[in-house]
Every structure is written in C-alpha cells, then in structure tokens.
Scaffold this motif. Structure first.
Motif, PDB file in Angstrom:
ATOM      1  N   ALA A 238      59.885 -29.955   0.921  1.00 35.65           N
ATOM      2  CA  ALA A 238      59.326 -28.816   1.641  1.00 35.65           C
ATOM      3  C   ALA A 238      59.703 -28.811   3.124  1.00 35.65           C
ATOM      4  N   GLY A 239      60.312 -29.888   3.600  1.00 31.21           N
ATOM      5  CA  GLY A 239      60.649 -29.976   5.020  1.00 31.21           C
ATOM      6  C   GLY A 239      59.431 -30.209   5.901  1.00 31.21           C
ATOM      7  N   ASP A 240      58.398 -30.816   5.340  1.00 30.32           N
ATOM      8  CA  ASP A 240      57.136 -31.056   6.053  1.00 30.32           C
ATOM      9  C   ASP A 240      57.245 -32.334   6.884  1.00 30.32           C
ATOM     10  N   ARG A 241      57.817 -32.189   8.061  1.00 31.14           N
ATOM     11  CA  ARG A 241      58.044 -33.350   8.926  1.00 31.14           C
ATOM     12  C   ARG A 241      56.737 -33.996   9.394  1.00 31.14           C
ATOM     13  N   GLU A 242      55.706 -33.207   9.584  1.00 33.35           N
ATOM     14  CA  GLU A 242      54.423 -33.748  10.066  1.00 33.35           C
ATOM     15  C   GLU A 242      53.850 -34.762   9.066  1.00 33.35           C
ATOM     16  N   THR A 243      53.833 -34.410   7.800  1.00 28.29           N
ATOM     17  CA  THR A 243      53.338 -35.342   6.787  1.00 28.29           C
ATOM     18  C   THR A 243      54.241 -36.568   6.703  1.00 28.29           C
ATOM     19  N   LEU A 244      55.555 -36.349   6.742  1.00 28.76           N
ATOM     20  CA  LEU A 244      56.485 -37.472   6.670  1.00 28.76           C
ATOM     21  C   LEU A 244      56.299 -38.435   7.835  1.00 28.76           C
ATOM     22  N   ARG A 245      56.040 -37.924   9.017  1.00 24.84           N
ATOM     23  CA  ARG A 245      55.864 -38.758  10.209  1.00 24.84           C
ATOM     24  C   ARG A 245      54.720 -39.748  10.005  1.00 24.84           C
ATOM     25  N   ASP A 246      53.676 -39.331   9.272  1.00 26.12           N
ATOM     26  CA  ASP A 246      52.514 -40.196   9.042  1.00 26.12           C
ATOM     27  C   ASP A 246      52.721 -41.234   7.946  1.00 26.12           C
ATOM     28  N   LEU A 247      53.775 -41.067   7.142  1.00 21.62           N
ATOM     29  CA  LEU A 247      53.965 -41.940   5.987  1.00 21.62           C
ATOM     30  C   LEU A 247      55.189 -42.846   6.066  1.00 21.62           C
ATOM     31  N   LEU A 248      56.106 -42.534   6.997  1.00 19.02           N
ATOM     32  CA  LEU A 248      57.379 -43.239   7.042  1.00 19.02           C
ATOM     33  C   LEU A 248      57.547 -44.039   8.326  1.00 19.02           C
ATOM     34  N   GLY A 249      58.217 -45.171   8.206  1.00 19.12           N
ATOM     35  CA  GLY A 249      58.633 -45.928   9.383  1.00 19.12           C
ATOM     36  C   GLY A 249      59.725 -45.147  10.105  1.00 19.12           C
ATOM     37  N   ASP A 250      60.036 -45.556  11.318  1.00 19.73           N
ATOM     38  CA  ASP A 250      60.967 -44.796  12.159  1.00 19.73           C
ATOM     39  C   ASP A 250      62.339 -44.584  11.532  1.00 19.73           C
ATOM     40  N   SER A 251      62.959 -45.634  11.008  1.00 22.77           N
ATOM     41  CA  SER A 251      64.321 -45.476  10.478  1.00 22.77           C
ATOM     42  C   SER A 251      64.340 -44.571   9.250  1.00 22.77           C
ATOM     43  N   VAL A 252      63.344 -44.678   8.399  1.00 27.89           N
ATOM     44  CA  VAL A 252      63.279 -43.814   7.217  1.00 27.89           C
ATOM     45  C   VAL A 252      63.005 -42.376   7.650  1.00 27.89           C
ATOM     46  N   TYR A 253      62.078 -42.200   8.588  1.00 28.72           N
ATOM     47  CA  TYR A 253      61.793 -40.853   9.076  1.00 28.72           C
ATOM     48  C   TYR A 253      63.056 -40.218   9.657  1.00 28.72           C
ATOM     49  N   ASN A 254      63.804 -40.976  10.438  1.00 27.21           N
ATOM     50  CA  ASN A 254      65.021 -40.432  11.051  1.00 27.21           C
ATOM     51  C   ASN A 254      66.040 -40.003   9.992  1.00 27.21           C
ATOM     52  N   ALA A 255      66.191 -40.783   8.923  1.00 26.34           N
ATOM     53  CA  ALA A 255      67.116 -40.419   7.843  1.00 26.34           C
ATOM     54  C   ALA A 255      66.642 -39.151   7.133  1.00 26.34           C
ATOM     55  N   PHE A 256      65.350 -39.066   6.858  1.00 28.01           N
ATOM     56  CA  PHE A 256      64.804 -37.890   6.183  1.00 28.01           C
ATOM     57  C   PHE A 256      64.892 -36.663   7.091  1.00 28.01           C
ATOM     58  N   ASP A 257      64.580 -36.835   8.366  1.00 23.77           N
ATOM     59  CA  ASP A 257      64.635 -35.732   9.321  1.00 23.77           C
ATOM     60  C   ASP A 257      66.056 -35.183   9.428  1.00 23.77           C
ATOM     61  N   ALA A 258      67.047 -36.068   9.467  1.00 22.58           N
ATOM     62  CA  ALA A 258      68.446 -35.636   9.548  1.00 22.58           C
ATOM     63  C   ALA A 258      68.839 -34.851   8.293  1.00 22.58           C
TER      64      ALA A 258
END
Length: 145
Positions: A22-42
């Motif tokens: 869904a592209g829900d970055r806010e939820t992902l930010r709360d569940l992922l460590g920085d490197s994983v979040y950065n990969a998902f965000d990209a």
C-alpha cells in the motif's frame, strides 16, 4: 514465550507485507529497522515513479518457525522462516494488470530477522533483515541483505 513471539511475528509479517504494498511508509517506519526501511522506501519510490499501484493480501500464514536466535552485545536477534499464502497484483496508472492476479493465491517463502536492544525500554522487535528463502520466491518484498 516463543509462542507469543511467533504470534506477534506473524502479525508483524502480515502488517509489513500489506503496508509495503500500500506504500504506507508510516506503518513501516514503526516496524522496520533503518536499513530495511530504507530498502522498502526505495522500492516504494520506484513504484511511485512508474505510476504503479500494488495490492497484496496475506490469506494465511502456513508456517512460521524460529530458525536461529542469538545475542551480540546488547542486541538480541530471532530469525524466522515464513511460508504464507498471498494474493498480489501490480497495476499501471490506468488500472491495467502488469503482474500477478487479484484472486490467484501464491506461496511466499521469506526469512526475516527480528532484533531488539535488550536494555531498551521499548518492547518492540524491529525487522532488521529480510531475504527470500527459496529460489523462485515472490520477489515483491525487497531483500535488505
């Protein structure tokens, strides 16, 4: 309690997969460590640039098992292998299906590492690594390692 941990890990797995789609970055930010979040965000950013929409729904988690656990310094990690049934579809900006099918169930095999600082007051375990488990896996979730 390993059963409590695995139930929570399964909930997190479904939330992360569906939030990523869904592209829900806010939820992902709360569940992922920085490197994983950065990969998902990209990956979300690339999808947005192409004007694509993605939908994924976890239909069932068939198996979740701990395959490794460890402690390095203050960080404890638990590695979990997931096998899940999902539906997944990617559409272009006009709604035409580019990949997948909204009703066809496929298997997803992933290995995720959950990490937590044992001295932290924050009780959350964050996803600190993701990778496919078998050749031919669903490649919609980016590997972070």
């Amino acid at each position: 309690d390993i059963h409590f941990f695995l139930n929570a890990a399964q909930d997190a797995f479904a939330m992360v997969v569906e939030s990523f789609a869904a592209g829900d970055r806010e939820t992902l930010r709360d569940l992922l460590g920085d490197s994983v979040y950065n990969a998902f965000d990209a990956a979300i950013g690339e999808r947005e640039k192409r004007g694509e929409k993605h939908e994924t729904q976890i239909r069932a988690i068939r198996r979740a098992e701990v395959v490794e656990a460890g402690l390095q310094g203050r960080t404890t990690t638990v590695t979990v292998r997931f096998t899940a049934e999902e539906t997944s579809v990617t559409r272009d900006s006009g709604g035409t299906i580019l990949e997948g099918h909204p009703e066809k169930i496929s298997l997803m095999h992933d290995i995720w590492v959950f990490s937590r600082d044992i001295r932290s007051r924050d009780p959350r375990w964050l996803v600190s690594a993701t990778r496919g488990d078998f050749e031919g896996d669903n490649t919609l979730i980016p590997d972070s390692v």
